[in-house]
Design an enzyme around this catalytic site. Structure first.
Site, PDB file in Angstrom:
ATOM      1  N   ASP A  61      -1.951  10.708  -1.691  1.00 58.71           N
ATOM      2  CA  ASP A  61      -2.346   9.681  -2.652  1.00 58.71           C
ATOM      3  C   ASP A  61      -2.707  10.293  -3.986  1.00 58.71           C
ATOM      4  OD1 ASP A  61      -2.933   8.560   0.206  1.00 58.71           O
ATOM      5  OD2 ASP A  61      -2.710   6.841  -1.136  1.00 58.71           O
ATOM      6  N   ARG A 117       0.872  -1.164   0.000  1.00 56.10           N
ATOM      7  CA  ARG A 117       0.000   0.000   0.000  1.00 56.10           C
ATOM      8  C   ARG A 117       0.911   1.215   0.000  1.00 56.10           C
ATOM      9  NH1 ARG A 117       2.696   1.708   3.626  1.00 56.10           N
ATOM     10  NH2 ARG A 117       1.247   3.429   3.732  1.00 56.10           N
ATOM     11  N   LYS A 176      -4.619   9.883   3.612  1.00 55.70           N
ATOM     12  CA  LYS A 176      -5.320   9.021   4.558  1.00 55.70           C
ATOM     13  C   LYS A 176      -6.294   9.794   5.441  1.00 55.70           C
ATOM     14  CE  LYS A 176      -5.081   5.600   4.626  1.00 55.70           C
ATOM     15  NZ  LYS A 176      -5.948   4.654   3.889  1.00 55.70           N
TER      16      LYS A 176
HETATM   17  C1  LIG Z   1       3.537   7.912  -0.162  1.00 61.58           C
HETATM   18  S1  LIG Z   1       1.878   7.541  -0.384  1.00 61.58           S
HETATM   19  C2  LIG Z   1       1.440   7.184   1.258  1.00 61.58           C
HETATM   20  C3  LIG Z   1      -0.022   7.341   1.504  1.00 61.58           C
HETATM   21  O1  LIG Z   1      -0.729   6.122   1.190  1.00 61.58           O
HETATM   22  C4  LIG Z   1      -1.436   5.736   2.355  1.00 61.58           C
HETATM   23  O2  LIG Z   1      -2.662   5.146   2.097  1.00 61.58           O
HETATM   24  P1  LIG Z   1      -2.789   3.528   2.110  1.00 61.58           P
HETATM   25  O3  LIG Z   1      -1.948   3.025   3.229  1.00 61.58           O
HETATM   26  O4  LIG Z   1      -4.279   3.295   2.303  1.00 61.58           O
HETATM   27  O5  LIG Z   1      -2.315   3.077   0.752  1.00 61.58           O
HETATM   28  C5  LIG Z   1      -1.611   7.029   3.112  1.00 61.58           C
HETATM   29  O6  LIG Z   1      -2.626   7.839   2.556  1.00 61.58           O
HETATM   30  C6  LIG Z   1      -0.256   7.628   2.934  1.00 61.58           C
HETATM   31  O7  LIG Z   1      -0.124   8.977   3.237  1.00 61.58           O
END
Ligand SMILES: CSC[C@H]1O[C@H](OP(=O)(O)O)[C@H](O)[C@@H]1O
Length: 363
Positions: free
Chosen positions: A242, A53, A253
């Site tokens: 994102d 992720r 997030k």
């Molecule tokens: C460097 S992008 C990181 C960004 O992605 C995370 O979301 P997820 O863990 O659901 O993919 C989160 O928004 C982070 O800030």
């Protein structure tokens, strides 16, 4: 980054050239387990289940997912099927469509016999570029931390949200890259790690990364962030992104927006670290960014280890209670002090973004 002294990336092709190795992030911080992806479906499942992720890592995994698909069937029809399957995994990180469109642009013009090798090469190029972009973000962000340290002469107190460290990318991270570079340069930093309910990427992933690198930090409840800012315990906030709209609005997030509001109310600089591929030039503003809504069970249940170090899931809420689980929110550009990009620290405004990225294709 290093794990027990060994340089390690979140994703890498196997030496046999027929698979991809990832870290299964759903098991961190309690288990460090590598996982091999050998098919399009393996890659799609890894993204959907959040074994990988973070916007840049989602894009990199999708690119390798296309390469795995080309091993199965290098026809144009299967290329389209593969990209559609991967695109459907998660809606918010723009790195996903960005990577898939780049793979399609590269592969569609080729003869099917040439697609497999070209796909592996392009996926590897996307990964190498991500590492370089994040290192540049680290250098630009380091100037901010170094200036604060020169000014105050005490450890710089950085607050972050979720995980935008090397686990969210191929390497270095975005929001944490400046922290690692400051730490490695001998500038004392301390990180307030917001746990980031409900998936707890902060408590589980950011804390694990920082601990393995020896960066001083403390995990806090998300709801403690404003209190720490009011007390003057936060020198700056750095978060990831994102998807950044062309006007500088930031999707990140869930809970990011609340931190931005608290930062503004307390005069705390609020920075967003974002590489070029996370900017969506096709969206004029953030309210058009698709917000992923994940399963209610992620809110009603939590997983951890018991006294015998056994992984267990427990229910937090009454069995009859429903839950709503939006996974992202949008922070308006007006609350963003600056965007830390690989091309410098930019004002979160359309004109500044366009000047820094003159090649961007805007509708
Ligand atoms: C460097 S992008 C990181 C960004 O992605 C995370 O979301 P997820 O863990 O659901 O993919 C989160 O928004 C982070 O800030």
């Amino acid at each position: 980054m290093r794990i027990d002294g060994q340089p390690t990336r979140t994703i890498a092709p196997l030496e046999d050239g027929r698979g991809v190795r990832i870290i299964d992030q759903t098991l961190l911080p309690h288990r460090l387990e590598l996982r091999v992806l050998r098919s399009l479906e393996d890659a799609a499942e890894a993204i959907s289940a959040m074994r990988v992720r973070g916007a840049p890592l989602i894009g990199a995994t999708a690119a390798y997912g296309v390469a795995l698909a080309m091993q199965e069937d290098a026809s144009e029809t299967h290329l389209e099927i593969a990209c559609a399957r991967l695109l459907a995994t998660r809606p918010t990180a723009v790195n996903l469509p960005w990577a898939l469109e780049r793979m399609q642009r590269t592969l569609a013009p080729l003869a099917p016999t040439a697609r497999r090798e070209a796909a592996w090469q392009e996926a590897a190029a996307i990964c190498e570029e991500d590492v370089a972009l994040n290192a540049a973000i680290g250098r630009h962000g380091l100037t901010l931390i170094a200036a604060l340290h020169r000014k105050q002469g005490q450890p710089v107190q950085v607050m972050t949200h979720c995980n935008a460290g090397w686990l969210a990318t191929v390497d270095w991270g975005t929001a944490l890259a400046p922290v690692y570079m400051a730490h490695d340069a001998g500038i004392p930093v301390h990180v307030w790690v917001s746990e980031t309910r409900p998936r707890n990427q902060g408590a589980a992933l950011t804390a694990w990364e920082l601990a393995r690198h020896g960066v001083p930090h403390a995990v806090i409840a998300d709801n403690a962030a404003g209190h720490l800012m009011q007390r003057g315990d936060v020198d700056l906030v750095i978060v990831g992104a994102d998807r950044v709209a062309a006007n500088g609005d930031v999707a990140n997030k869930i809970g990011t927006y609340l931190k931005a509001l608290a930062a503004r109310d307390n005069g705390v600089p609020f920075y967003v670290a974002v590489p070029g591929p996370s900017i969506d030039w096709r969206l004029d503003e953030g309210r058009a960014i698709p917000i992923e809504v994940r399963a209610p069970r992620e809110v009603t249940h939590v997983t951890g280890v018991d006294a015998e170090d056994k992984l267990r899931e427990v229910r937090l809420t009454p069995a009859s209670s429903d839950a709503l689980n939006p996974a992202f929110d949008v922070t308006p550009a007006r609350l963003v002090t600056g965007l830390i990009t690989e091309r410098g620290v930019l004002v979160a405004q359309k004109a500044a973004l366009r000047q820094a990225y003159p090649e961007a294709e805007c509708p």
